[in-house]
Design a protein around this motif. Sequence first.
Motif, PDB file in Angstrom:
ATOM      1  N   GLN A 144       0.875  -1.167   0.000  1.00  0.00           N
ATOM      2  CA  GLN A 144       0.000   0.000   0.000  1.00  0.00           C
ATOM      3  C   GLN A 144       0.910   1.214   0.000  1.00  0.00           C
ATOM      4  O   GLN A 144       1.601   1.484   0.969  1.00  0.00           O
ATOM      5  CB  GLN A 144      -0.907   0.001   1.234  1.00  0.00           C
ATOM      6  N   HIS A 145       0.917   1.915  -1.113  1.00  0.00           N
ATOM      7  CA  HIS A 145       1.940   2.951  -1.305  1.00  0.00           C
ATOM      8  C   HIS A 145       1.662   4.201  -0.511  1.00  0.00           C
ATOM      9  O   HIS A 145       2.570   4.920  -0.141  1.00  0.00           O
ATOM     10  CB  HIS A 145       2.045   3.275  -2.796  1.00  0.00           C
ATOM     11  N   ASN A 146       0.393   4.502  -0.296  1.00  0.00           N
ATOM     12  CA  ASN A 146       0.046   5.702   0.449  1.00  0.00           C
ATOM     13  C   ASN A 146      -0.062   5.345   1.916  1.00  0.00           C
ATOM     14  O   ASN A 146      -0.960   4.605   2.311  1.00  0.00           O
ATOM     15  CB  ASN A 146      -1.303   6.280  -0.025  1.00  0.00           C
ATOM     16  N   HIS A 147       0.860   5.821   2.730  1.00  0.00           N
ATOM     17  CA  HIS A 147       0.802   5.487   4.156  1.00  0.00           C
ATOM     18  C   HIS A 147      -0.105   6.446   4.912  1.00  0.00           C
ATOM     19  O   HIS A 147      -0.754   6.058   5.871  1.00  0.00           O
ATOM     20  CB  HIS A 147       2.210   5.502   4.756  1.00  0.00           C
TER      21      HIS A 147
ATOM     22  N   SER B  58     -12.335  13.364  -3.679  1.00  0.00           N
ATOM     23  CA  SER B  58     -12.359  11.971  -4.124  1.00  0.00           C
ATOM     24  C   SER B  58     -11.154  11.244  -3.553  1.00  0.00           C
ATOM     25  O   SER B  58     -10.104  11.832  -3.299  1.00  0.00           O
ATOM     26  CB  SER B  58     -12.359  11.891  -5.648  1.00  0.00           C
ATOM     27  N   LEU B  59     -11.332   9.944  -3.368  1.00  0.00           N
ATOM     28  CA  LEU B  59     -10.302   9.125  -2.722  1.00  0.00           C
ATOM     29  C   LEU B  59      -9.919   7.971  -3.633  1.00  0.00           C
ATOM     30  O   LEU B  59     -10.779   7.328  -4.251  1.00  0.00           O
ATOM     31  CB  LEU B  59     -10.853   8.549  -1.411  1.00  0.00           C
ATOM     32  N   GLU B  60      -8.610   7.728  -3.712  1.00  0.00           N
ATOM     33  CA  GLU B  60      -8.139   6.493  -4.306  1.00  0.00           C
ATOM     34  C   GLU B  60      -6.943   6.017  -3.518  1.00  0.00           C
ATOM     35  O   GLU B  60      -5.945   6.735  -3.385  1.00  0.00           O
ATOM     36  CB  GLU B  60      -7.759   6.638  -5.789  1.00  0.00           C
TER      37      GLU B  60
ATOM     38  N   SER C 264      -3.766  -7.402 -14.821  1.00  0.00           N
ATOM     39  CA  SER C 264      -2.501  -7.151 -15.501  1.00  0.00           C
ATOM     40  C   SER C 264      -1.573  -6.263 -14.680  1.00  0.00           C
ATOM     41  O   SER C 264      -0.356  -6.283 -14.859  1.00  0.00           O
ATOM     42  CB  SER C 264      -2.763  -6.502 -16.856  1.00  0.00           C
ATOM     43  N   LYS C 265      -2.147  -5.492 -13.803  1.00  0.00           N
ATOM     44  CA  LYS C 265      -1.353  -4.602 -12.955  1.00  0.00           C
ATOM     45  C   LYS C 265      -1.214  -5.135 -11.531  1.00  0.00           C
ATOM     46  O   LYS C 265      -0.607  -4.467 -10.695  1.00  0.00           O
ATOM     47  CB  LYS C 265      -1.996  -3.211 -12.908  1.00  0.00           C
ATOM     48  N   PHE C 266      -1.760  -6.292 -11.253  1.00  0.00           N
ATOM     49  CA  PHE C 266      -1.734  -6.859  -9.902  1.00  0.00           C
ATOM     50  C   PHE C 266      -2.213  -5.812  -8.893  1.00  0.00           C
ATOM     51  O   PHE C 266      -1.608  -5.637  -7.829  1.00  0.00           O
ATOM     52  CB  PHE C 266      -0.314  -7.332  -9.539  1.00  0.00           C
ATOM     53  N   SER C 267      -3.287  -5.121  -9.246  1.00  0.00           N
ATOM     54  CA  SER C 267      -3.739  -4.040  -8.367  1.00  0.00           C
ATOM     55  C   SER C 267      -5.198  -4.231  -7.970  1.00  0.00           C
ATOM     56  O   SER C 267      -5.984  -4.874  -8.662  1.00  0.00           O
ATOM     57  CB  SER C 267      -3.558  -2.689  -9.058  1.00  0.00           C
ATOM     58  N   PHE C 268      -5.521  -3.627  -6.850  1.00  0.00           N
ATOM     59  CA  PHE C 268      -6.891  -3.666  -6.317  1.00  0.00           C
ATOM     60  C   PHE C 268      -7.080  -2.365  -5.545  1.00  0.00           C
ATOM     61  O   PHE C 268      -7.115  -2.333  -4.326  1.00  0.00           O
ATOM     62  CB  PHE C 268      -7.065  -4.889  -5.417  1.00  0.00           C
ATOM     63  N   ASN C 269      -7.219  -1.269  -6.281  1.00  0.00           N
ATOM     64  CA  ASN C 269      -7.286   0.055  -5.673  1.00  0.00           C
ATOM     65  C   ASN C 269      -8.683   0.345  -5.130  1.00  0.00           C
ATOM     66  O   ASN C 269      -9.692  -0.001  -5.743  1.00  0.00           O
ATOM     67  CB  ASN C 269      -6.876   1.120  -6.673  1.00  0.00           C
ATOM     68  N   LEU C 270      -8.708   1.015  -4.026  1.00  0.00           N
ATOM     69  CA  LEU C 270      -9.969   1.387  -3.362  1.00  0.00           C
ATOM     70  C   LEU C 270     -10.327   2.816  -3.734  1.00  0.00           C
ATOM     71  O   LEU C 270      -9.451   3.696  -3.743  1.00  0.00           O
ATOM     72  CB  LEU C 270      -9.804   1.283  -1.838  1.00  0.00           C
TER      73      LEU C 270
ATOM     74  N   THR D  73      -3.161   2.197   5.257  1.00  0.00           N
ATOM     75  CA  THR D  73      -3.132   3.614   4.889  1.00  0.00           C
ATOM     76  C   THR D  73      -3.999   4.356   5.892  1.00  0.00           C
ATOM     77  O   THR D  73      -5.163   3.999   6.106  1.00  0.00           O
ATOM     78  CB  THR D  73      -3.685   3.852   3.483  1.00  0.00           C
ATOM     79  N   SER D  74      -3.399   5.369   6.494  1.00  0.00           N
ATOM     80  CA  SER D  74      -4.139   6.181   7.451  1.00  0.00           C
ATOM     81  C   SER D  74      -4.805   7.328   6.696  1.00  0.00           C
ATOM     82  O   SER D  74      -4.120   8.145   6.081  1.00  0.00           O
ATOM     83  CB  SER D  74      -3.171   6.732   8.504  1.00  0.00           C
ATOM     84  N   LEU D  75      -6.122   7.391   6.725  1.00  0.00           N
ATOM     85  CA  LEU D  75      -6.874   8.452   6.049  1.00  0.00           C
ATOM     86  C   LEU D  75      -7.439   9.406   7.084  1.00  0.00           C
ATOM     87  O   LEU D  75      -8.119   8.991   8.017  1.00  0.00           O
ATOM     88  CB  LEU D  75      -8.013   7.863   5.215  1.00  0.00           C
TER      89      LEU D  75
END
Lengths: 115, 115
Positions: A6-9, A18-20, A70-76, A109-111
């Motif tokens: 999770q790149h965004n800590h 908006s959030l991603e 293809s990107k091995f991703s699962f973004n919220l 990720t702390s939001l």
Amino acid sequence: AQSVSQHNHHVILSEAASLELGCNYSYGGTVNLFWYVQYPGQHLQLLLKYFSGDPLVKGIKGFEAEFIKSKFSFNLRKPSVQWSDTAEYFCAVRVRAGGSYIPTFGRGTSLIVHP
Amino acid sequence: DTAVSQTPKYLVTQMGNDKSIKCEQNLGHDTMYWYKQDSKKFLKIMFSYNNKELIINETVPNRFSPKSPDKAHLNLHINSLELGDSAVYFCASSQGLAGGHNEQFFGPGTRLTVL
């Protein structure tokens, strides 16, 4: 072994923004994907999950996630955040190993949402 | 009506002591887990039991010994506590073969502080 990034800590947003949140995993086989949320002082709760089918998954409280194999991703994502979305968000992957499913969590990720 | 409960919620103890954390679930699930969340929020699985049998045992010092007296309980005993054991320990449960497609329900966590 599989891993979850999770790149965004830490993410700080104003209400209505908006959030991603990014989530990438490393595993070449079949995966089950999850997003969990941990509100301050509370336990982890499931937001949404993906096993198969439509890669765009709808969860509770207006959240959704997209599985891009293809990107091995699962973004919220959430189109418009609220102050009450302030929480820790964890991406998790489960892969089958022998007769068990091994769960692996990202570091979270702390939001923080400002009113 | 707590689904997954843990006791105690907070535990402060000296190095070298032995302590136990208890977990109970009233969901009728057959699989239970222990996770460790360190100070950087990494959530890492330690153990999983399915129908009272150990099925996941990640790289954990043998000072940690889980015990499942029945399907509804999974206790964690820690011998000779060390400073590095300080963390939040989460219990979880799910139905089915070690999770897989099924949602995990988490307990509120036990914050262990070793002085």
